[in-house]
Design an enzyme around this catalytic site. Sequence first.
Site, PDB file in Angstrom:
ATOM      1  N   ARG A  10      33.142  50.349  47.813  1.00 56.86           N
ATOM      2  CA  ARG A  10      33.709  49.899  46.773  1.00 56.86           C
ATOM      3  C   ARG A  10      33.497  48.508  45.474  1.00 56.86           C
ATOM      4  O   ARG A  10      33.816  48.527  44.664  1.00 56.86           O
ATOM      5  CB  ARG A  10      35.201  49.771  46.882  1.00 56.86           C
ATOM      6  CG  ARG A  10      35.860  51.512  47.599  1.00 56.86           C
ATOM      7  CD  ARG A  10      36.838  51.533  47.871  1.00 56.86           C
ATOM      8  NE  ARG A  10      37.690  50.317  47.123  1.00 56.86           N
ATOM      9  CZ  ARG A  10      39.107  50.247  46.762  1.00 56.86           C
ATOM     10  NH1 ARG A  10      39.482  51.116  48.231  1.00 56.86           N
ATOM     11  NH2 ARG A  10      40.073  50.372  45.912  1.00 56.86           N
ATOM     12  N   CYS A  11      32.417  47.690  46.583  1.00 60.29           N
ATOM     13  CA  CYS A  11      31.717  46.619  45.955  1.00 60.29           C
ATOM     14  C   CYS A  11      30.692  47.000  44.965  1.00 60.29           C
ATOM     15  O   CYS A  11      29.810  46.866  45.482  1.00 60.29           O
ATOM     16  CB  CYS A  11      31.623  45.545  47.395  1.00 60.29           C
ATOM     17  SG  CYS A  11      30.669  43.679  46.902  1.00 60.29           S
ATOM     18  N   SER A  12      31.308  45.767  43.692  1.00 57.40           N
ATOM     19  CA  SER A  12      30.267  46.340  43.087  1.00 57.40           C
ATOM     20  C   SER A  12      28.928  45.271  43.026  1.00 57.40           C
ATOM     21  O   SER A  12      27.643  45.952  42.857  1.00 57.40           O
ATOM     22  CB  SER A  12      30.399  45.739  41.298  1.00 57.40           C
ATOM     23  OG  SER A  12      30.746  44.689  41.303  1.00 57.40           O
TER      24      SER A  12
END
Length: 160
Positions: A10-12
Amino acid sequence: MKATIYHNPRCSKSREALALLQDAGADVTIVEYLKTPPSRAELVRLYDRAGMTPRQGLRMAEDGAKAVKHGDAEAILDAMMIDPLLIERPLVETDKGVRLGRPIARLHEILRSAPLPLDCARTAKVPQFRAVKSTIFRGCPRAPRLARLVQGALQGVQLV
């Protein structure tokens, strides 16, 4: 080259790091650390190899970090074991070392022994160009000129 990434999909930044590793041709082992957190000993080992302290590996943006940010290394590690979301990401390990991928460009330190020369054979493949271009030139006021220079130097080089 083998690489392990402690990853949060979920972390870019974590996704960018994974793309960089894959573009560099690394054989990547993905550890979704929120589902399978590293042990305390493993986290200590990773931080030691990276030359960082647990405080430097603490994700300050999380609410839980505020309570332990002034604590000692043991208190921070305890908090990370209780809530793995407090572990800053992405953390990447190769045989050349461990780096926290913030900024992502730091990962280049552990990916290759030396950058590819610009005068490489015209049929050479430069798999990391996409990720390097997006990482290095982002936010740079001279980005268009630098991009033209790099593209000119790589003219005729096959990009993958």
